[in-house]
Design a protein around this motif. Structure first.
Motif, PDB file in Angstrom:
ATOM      1  N   GLY A   1      31.826  51.810  42.113  1.00 37.53           N
ATOM      2  CA  GLY A   1      32.662  52.768  41.400  1.00 37.53           C
ATOM      3  C   GLY A   1      33.934  53.152  42.122  1.00 37.53           C
ATOM      4  O   GLY A   1      34.442  54.274  41.955  1.00 37.53           O
ATOM      5  N   VAL A   2      34.503  52.251  42.912  1.00 36.65           N
ATOM      6  CA  VAL A   2      35.718  52.546  43.650  1.00 36.65           C
ATOM      7  C   VAL A   2      36.941  52.124  42.835  1.00 36.65           C
ATOM      8  O   VAL A   2      36.905  51.146  42.082  1.00 36.65           O
ATOM      9  N   ASP A   3      38.019  52.873  42.974  1.00 34.09           N
ATOM     10  CA  ASP A   3      39.275  52.575  42.291  1.00 34.09           C
ATOM     11  C   ASP A   3      39.967  51.436  43.033  1.00 34.09           C
ATOM     12  O   ASP A   3      40.393  51.587  44.178  1.00 34.09           O
ATOM     13  N   ARG A   4      40.089  50.283  42.398  1.00 31.05           N
ATOM     14  CA  ARG A   4      40.665  49.115  43.055  1.00 31.05           C
ATOM     15  C   ARG A   4      42.183  49.171  43.191  1.00 31.05           C
ATOM     16  O   ARG A   4      42.781  48.320  43.843  1.00 31.05           O
ATOM     17  N   SER A   5      42.808  50.173  42.600  1.00 35.88           N
ATOM     18  CA  SER A   5      44.260  50.294  42.679  1.00 35.88           C
ATOM     19  C   SER A   5      44.716  51.158  43.851  1.00 35.88           C
ATOM     20  O   SER A   5      45.923  51.289  44.095  1.00 35.88           O
TER      21      SER A   5
ATOM     22  N   GLN B   1      42.034  42.969  46.338  1.00 36.49           N
ATOM     23  CA  GLN B   1      43.469  42.972  46.091  1.00 36.49           C
ATOM     24  C   GLN B   1      44.124  41.707  46.629  1.00 36.49           C
ATOM     25  O   GLN B   1      44.979  41.102  45.958  1.00 36.49           O
ATOM     26  N   ARG B   2      43.739  41.297  47.830  1.00 39.72           N
ATOM     27  CA  ARG B   2      44.337  40.104  48.432  1.00 39.72           C
ATOM     28  C   ARG B   2      43.928  38.832  47.706  1.00 39.72           C
ATOM     29  O   ARG B   2      44.755  37.931  47.485  1.00 39.72           O
ATOM     30  N   LEU B   3      42.663  38.744  47.330  1.00 41.78           N
ATOM     31  CA  LEU B   3      42.187  37.537  46.658  1.00 41.78           C
ATOM     32  C   LEU B   3      42.775  37.409  45.253  1.00 41.78           C
ATOM     33  O   LEU B   3      42.953  36.284  44.762  1.00 41.78           O
ATOM     34  N   GLU B   4      43.067  38.524  44.601  1.00 37.14           N
ATOM     35  CA  GLU B   4      43.699  38.447  43.282  1.00 37.14           C
ATOM     36  C   GLU B   4      45.028  37.718  43.356  1.00 37.14           C
ATOM     37  O   GLU B   4      45.444  37.093  42.375  1.00 37.14           O
ATOM     38  N   GLN B   5      45.689  37.788  44.500  1.00 34.17           N
ATOM     39  CA  GLN B   5      46.971  37.116  44.677  1.00 34.17           C
ATOM     40  C   GLN B   5      46.829  35.641  45.025  1.00 34.17           C
ATOM     41  O   GLN B   5      47.762  34.864  44.829  1.00 34.17           O
TER      42      GLN B   5
END
Length: 235
Positions: free
Chosen positions: A167-171, A146-150
């Motif tokens: 298989g983890v939900d990234r949201s 999540q942090r790197l996407e920013q």
């Protein structure tokens, strides 16, 4: 032994000339290994392309700016959970024991919770067991994705691929489960953030940000040799 985990490990380490030379062939190796899907591999193309054609000094500077300037994107997994507490030191001892039990003797100067080193460990495990082990720090992998996407979608693609593998939900909201992110924007703030000495558990374990696991180096050497030549082997 999974080539995919070893390639992702090499891509997450401080960029070197060997990794840069190997980058054009890594995509084919990922496809052949079959662990990642076509969409996940395509998402890695911008990073592989950048490594292949950019000036090495420039990509090294970008790497340091992203991963070494503050703790927000730290690749030391336990740091996001335990901070600098004694719990982190014991957790690293336990993790190193796990490496040794699996036949992996970590000789790099990075701490055991360094994500590239953990991926080296996963690479020598059976497929299902590797996924189970990788899922243990799943909340940290989601937070880093999540942090790197920013900040840098190219490197975020690696963490996203790892999240997809388990298989983890990234949201999901993971902020309550990890240490608050710090992102100092000046050298004085950075010095203050790193004022406490990092927990270590033995001689020669202090990180320098540029260490390489021997298995990752061997993988890079194998990609770099000319076709038909005998690849270099690690001891």
């Amino acid at each position: 032994m999974s080539v995919t985990y070893r390639i992702l490990s090499a891509l997450l380490q401080y960029p070197t000339a060997d990794v840069q030379k190997a980058a054009p062939e890594m995509r084919a190796a990922l496809i052949e290994d079959g662990l990642l899907g076509a969409e996940q591999i395509a998402a890695l193309d911008p990073l592989l392309g950048k490594l292949a054609v950019s000036d090495l000094i420039d990509i090294q500077e970008d790497y340091v700016e992203l991963f070494d300037r503050g703790r927000v994107h730290s690749l030391h997994l336990f740091e996001h959970v335990h901070g600098e507490s004694r719990d982190r030191g014991q957790a690293m001892v336990d993790l190193r024991d796990r490496y040794l039990a699996a036949g992996l003797d970590p000789v790099s100067n990075e701490l055991p919770d360094y994500l590239p080193q953990f991926l080296e460990y996963c690479s020598i495990l059976p497929k299902e067991e590797a996924v189970e082990q990788l899922a243990e720090p799943g909340v940290v992998l989601v937070a880093l994705a999540q942090r790197l996407e920013q900040r840098d979608p190219n490197y975020a693609a690696i963490l996203i691929a790892l999240c997809d593998l388990i298989g983890v939900d990234r949201s999901i909201d993971v902020q309550s489960a990890i240490k608050p992110a710090d992102d100092p924007d000046d050298l004085e703030a950075l010095d203050a953030a790193w004022e406490e000495e990092e927990v270590t558990f033995g001689a020669g374990s202090a990180p320098d940000g540029a260490g390489e696991c021997p298995q990752a180096a061997a993988m890079v050497n194998r990609f770099a040799v000319p076709a038909g030549s005998e690849p270099a082997r690690s001891n």
